[in-house]
Scaffold this motif. Structure first.
Motif, short mmCIF file in Angstrom:
data_model
loop_
_atom_site.label_atom_id
_atom_site.label_comp_id
_atom_site.label_asym_id
_atom_site.label_seq_id
_atom_site.Cartn_x
_atom_site.Cartn_y
_atom_site.Cartn_z
N THR A 77 -3.67 0.59 -2.94
CA THR A 77 -3.32 -0.75 -2.47
C THR A 77 -3.32 -1.71 -3.64
O THR A 77 -4.15 -1.62 -4.55
CB THR A 77 -4.30 -1.27 -1.40
OG1 THR A 77 -5.62 -1.30 -1.95
CG2 THR A 77 -4.28 -0.39 -0.16
N GLU B 267 -5.33 13.83 -0.20
CA GLU B 267 -4.73 12.60 0.30
C GLU B 267 -4.98 11.49 -0.71
O GLU B 267 -6.01 11.47 -1.38
CB GLU B 267 -5.35 12.20 1.65
CG GLU B 267 -4.93 13.06 2.81
CD GLU B 267 -5.48 12.55 4.14
OE1 GLU B 267 -6.24 11.55 4.11
OE2 GLU B 267 -5.19 13.16 5.17
N GLY C 282 0.83 -1.20 0.00
CA GLY C 282 0.00 0.00 0.00
C GLY C 282 0.86 1.25 0.00
O GLY C 282 1.97 1.25 0.55
N HIS D 118 -4.46 7.07 -1.40
CA HIS D 118 -4.17 5.77 -0.82
C HIS D 118 -4.36 4.71 -1.90
O HIS D 118 -5.46 4.53 -2.41
CB HIS D 118 -5.11 5.49 0.37
CG HIS D 118 -4.74 4.27 1.14
ND1 HIS D 118 -5.56 3.69 2.07
CD2 HIS D 118 -3.61 3.50 1.11
CE1 HIS D 118 -4.98 2.64 2.59
NE2 HIS D 118 -3.78 2.50 2.02
N GLN E 120 0.43 5.49 0.62
CA GLN E 120 -0.46 6.59 0.96
C GLN E 120 0.37 7.84 1.25
O GLN E 120 1.56 7.75 1.59
CB GLN E 120 -1.33 6.24 2.17
CG GLN E 120 -0.59 6.09 3.49
CD GLN E 120 -1.56 5.76 4.62
OE1 GLN E 120 -2.29 4.78 4.55
NE2 GLN E 120 -1.57 6.59 5.64
#
Length: 217
Positions: free
Chosen positions: A27, A23, A12, A25, A14
């Motif tokens: 994965t 922001e 992941g 993120h 981030q």
């Protein structure tokens, strides 16, 4: 005795940009299992969430966020000749509005889910709204009322498959939020077709839960 093994390893990433205005993120996972893979991408999944905080510089409303989410499951379709363990390509995407404040959290969003391909492709969606409160009742106890409402349409072309979920409750936290007791009531409403007449009627199940949690922080 038969032993089966599974794994869901992944990575992941981030971070944030523009001084916390955005922001991200990401994965990447290998899927829930590594038994007899048919290809290098069989069962793999990728997900991306982007959150924008348009009022990040405002002390009172810096928790307001606009969120976009996309997830792709079963990259590299795995086909089982028996038809038992087929892994059809699946995609989930949508957007949500959230607010984290001193006394209340609020969120609302809609997400679309597509599964399969061609004539077997099924489109569905989920709409959800939730709110939680945070109030200090005494030096050692806080109170957290909560409510949530979901509308789940697993197949938008078949209204008889629709479901709704209503959740309401109040959480109590003690000892600096180490102990949480959260009694809640849930109503799950769905449709059932009569086996003889084919008539569809609404059904519902009611549940009462008590969630207990101890946080060792």
């Amino acid at each position: 005795r038969t032993w089966e093994y599974s794994a869901d390893l992944g990575v992941g990433f981030q971070g944030e940009v523009a001084n916390g205005l955005v922001e991200h993120h990401l994965t990447l996972t290998n899927g829930a299992g590594y038994k007899s893979p048919d290809g290098p991408l069989s069962g793999k999944a990728a997900a991306l969430r982007l959150s924008v905080f348009p009022l990040a510089s405002n002390e009172d409303f810096k928790g307001l966020s606009i969120n976009a989410y996309a997830r792709v499951n079963n990259l590299g379709e795995k086909v089982d000749p028996t038809g038992v363990d087929n892994k059809n390509p699946e995609m989930v995407y949508g957007a949500a509005l959230g607010l984290t404040h001193k006394f209340v959290n609020f969120g609302a969003g809609q997400f679309t889910r597509t599964m399969g391909e061609g004539v077997n492709k099924v489109d569905g969606n989920v709409m959800t709204v939730y709110a939680t409160g945070h109030f200090r009742a005494s030096e050692g106890m806080t109170i957290h009322p909560l409510a949530r409402y979901d509308i789940y349409k697993p197949d938008k072309d078949n209204a008889d498959a629709d479901r709704t979920l209503l959740v309401g409750g109040v959480g109590f936290k003690f000892f600096d939020d180490k102990l949480a007791l959260i009694p809640n009531y849930q109503t799950d409403t769905y449709k059932v077709a009569d086996a003889l007449t084919g008539e569809v009627e609404d059904k519902s199940h009611d549940y009462v839960y008590l969630h207990c949690e101890w946080n060792w922080k």
